[in-house]
Design a protein around this motif. Structure first.
Motif, short mmCIF file in Angstrom:
data_model
loop_
_atom_site.label_atom_id
_atom_site.label_comp_id
_atom_site.label_asym_id
_atom_site.label_seq_id
_atom_site.Cartn_x
_atom_site.Cartn_y
_atom_site.Cartn_z
N ARG A 3 0.87 -1.19 0.00
CA ARG A 3 0.00 0.00 0.00
C ARG A 3 0.90 1.24 0.00
O ARG A 3 1.21 1.79 1.06
N ASP A 4 1.31 1.64 -1.18
CA ASP A 4 2.27 2.74 -1.32
C ASP A 4 1.66 3.97 -1.98
O ASP A 4 2.37 4.86 -2.41
N LEU A 5 0.32 4.03 -2.04
CA LEU A 5 -0.38 5.11 -2.73
C LEU A 5 -1.30 5.87 -1.77
O LEU A 5 -1.97 5.27 -0.93
N PHE A 6 -1.32 7.19 -1.92
CA PHE A 6 -2.26 8.05 -1.20
C PHE A 6 -3.10 8.77 -2.24
O PHE A 6 -2.58 9.37 -3.18
N THR A 33 -3.99 1.48 -2.08
CA THR A 33 -4.08 2.78 -1.42
C THR A 33 -3.99 2.64 0.10
O THR A 33 -4.79 1.94 0.71
N ALA A 34 -3.04 3.34 0.68
CA ALA A 34 -2.90 3.34 2.14
C ALA A 34 -4.00 4.18 2.79
O ALA A 34 -4.49 3.84 3.86
N GLU A 35 -4.37 5.26 2.10
CA GLU A 35 -5.45 6.12 2.61
C GLU A 35 -6.07 6.89 1.46
O GLU A 35 -5.37 7.37 0.56
N LYS A 79 -3.29 21.94 -0.68
CA LYS A 79 -2.28 21.96 0.39
C LYS A 79 -2.60 20.95 1.49
O LYS A 79 -1.71 20.28 2.01
N THR A 80 -3.87 20.82 1.83
CA THR A 80 -4.29 19.83 2.83
C THR A 80 -3.93 18.43 2.36
O THR A 80 -3.39 17.62 3.13
N GLY A 81 -4.23 18.13 1.10
CA GLY A 81 -3.92 16.82 0.56
C GLY A 81 -2.43 16.53 0.51
O GLY A 81 -1.97 15.45 0.90
N LEU A 82 -1.65 17.50 0.06
CA LEU A 82 -0.21 17.29 -0.07
C LEU A 82 0.49 17.23 1.29
O LEU A 82 1.47 16.51 1.45
N LEU A 83 -0.01 17.98 2.25
CA LEU A 83 0.54 17.88 3.60
C LEU A 83 0.30 16.49 4.19
O LEU A 83 1.18 15.91 4.84
N ARG A 84 -0.88 15.96 3.94
CA ARG A 84 -1.17 14.60 4.41
C ARG A 84 -0.29 13.59 3.68
O ARG A 84 0.17 12.61 4.29
N ALA A 85 -0.04 13.81 2.40
CA ALA A 85 0.84 12.92 1.64
C ALA A 85 2.24 12.89 2.26
O ALA A 85 2.86 11.83 2.39
N LYS A 86 2.73 14.07 2.66
CA LYS A 86 4.05 14.14 3.31
C LYS A 86 4.04 13.34 4.62
O LYS A 86 5.00 12.62 4.94
N LYS A 95 4.69 6.13 -1.29
CA LYS A 95 5.62 6.64 -2.30
C LYS A 95 4.97 7.55 -3.34
O LYS A 95 5.66 8.34 -4.00
N PHE A 96 3.64 7.44 -3.49
CA PHE A 96 2.96 8.21 -4.53
C PHE A 96 1.68 8.84 -3.97
O PHE A 96 1.01 8.27 -3.12
N ALA A 97 1.36 10.02 -4.50
CA ALA A 97 0.11 10.70 -4.14
C ALA A 97 -0.58 11.14 -5.43
O ALA A 97 0.08 11.61 -6.36
N VAL A 98 -1.88 10.98 -5.47
CA VAL A 98 -2.66 11.36 -6.66
C VAL A 98 -3.84 12.22 -6.25
O VAL A 98 -4.56 11.89 -5.30
N CYS A 99 -4.04 13.32 -6.98
CA CYS A 99 -5.21 14.17 -6.79
C CYS A 99 -6.24 13.84 -7.86
O CYS A 99 -5.95 13.87 -9.05
N LEU A 100 -7.46 13.50 -7.41
CA LEU A 100 -8.56 13.16 -8.32
C LEU A 100 -9.75 14.04 -7.98
O LEU A 100 -10.28 13.95 -6.87
N HIS A 101 -10.20 14.89 -8.89
CA HIS A 101 -11.27 15.83 -8.59
C HIS A 101 -12.61 15.13 -8.38
O HIS A 101 -12.97 14.20 -9.10
#
Length: 247
Positions: A3-6, A33-35, A79-86, A95-101
């Motif tokens: 589970r290496d995806l957010f 997906t981890a979360e 910013k909320t999403g990317l902070l959580r990814a960090k 290892k990876f984060a994806v934004c899906l509208h």
């Protein structure tokens, strides 16, 4: 499966579209997906209720819902999403984060190909391009003014940026979390041009950016983007890149 995806989903007044979008996410993605984070940006409709119901019923991955008391803008959601990814990069080795509208404008089936593109390269960002498929935008009912405006702005941007892309205004973006650790989110816009600024920052840092073709989808949904102010913001980002603001 690792589970290496957010996955994070900006959601604003999308009560009609959100559930269909969530159901369209392939099981292969959810099982990796981890979360999954749904960020409700102060919606005035039942978006929050739809998100919470999905979170309660989904068993393939952990679903988290955050909700702003009032509409705070697209940039604040990103910013909320990317902070959580960090955070998850450190806590769970994501290892990876994806934004899906949340409005369903971008196809969830493209998530895995974007991740695989990053895995097979040294790129730090992969963006979904609607213009990479000949005739795709018009077949997908992209409004003519958006088609022409997007092409013009992308042409101008490609004159400035090192990485040449065919569609710099798509909101479907995959990131390496290792790159996000280097990104100063406080410096970036709180509006729709935050995606452009992230691309500009990576470009200025001489990072590699890639894109893959994605399906264009327009079904008469209400856009919250004001076209003329957005166009001026795009030009400002290009000018700032020339002046070394993102370096």
């Amino acid at each position: 499966m690792t589970r290496d995806l957010f996955l994070f989903i900006p959601a604003y007044n999308v009560e009609r579209e959100l559930l269909d979008l969530l159901k369209s996410i392939p099981s292969s993605v959810l099982l990796r997906t981890a979360e999954l984070l749904i960020v409700n940006d102060g919606s005035a409709d039942k978006t929050l209720a739809v998100a919470k119901k999905f979170a309660d019923e989904e068993i393939r991955t952990s679903v988290r819902v955050e909700s702003f008391a009032k509409n705070s803008g697209y940039g604040a959601v990103i910013k909320t999403g990317l902070l959580r990814a960090k955070e998850l990069a450190g806590l769970l080795n994501v290892k990876f984060a994806v934004c899906l509208h949340g409005d369903g404008q971008y196809p969830a089936k493209s998530i895995l190909p974007m991740i695989e593109t990053l895995e097979g390269s040294d790129a730090v960002i992969c963006q979904g391009s609607r213009h990479a498929l000949q005739g795709g935008p018009r077949e997908g009912r992209m409004p003519l003014y958006k088609f022409l405006g997007g092409k013009l702005l992308t042409f101008i941007e490609n004159c400035v940026f090192m990485n040449k892309l065919s569609d710099r205004h798509s909101g479907l973006i995959a990131y390496r979390t290792s790159y996000l650790k280097k990104l100063n989110l406080k410096k970036l816009s709180g509006s729709f041009d935050i995606d452009l600024e992230i691309l500009a920052t990576a470009d200025a840092q001489k990072e590699k950016l890639l894109e893959i073709p994605i399906e264009t989808r327009y079904a008469g949904e209400v856009s919250n983007l004001r076209v003329i102010p957005y166009g001026f913001r795009v030009l400002r980002v290009a000018l700032r890149r020339l002046r070394g603001f993102y370096g």
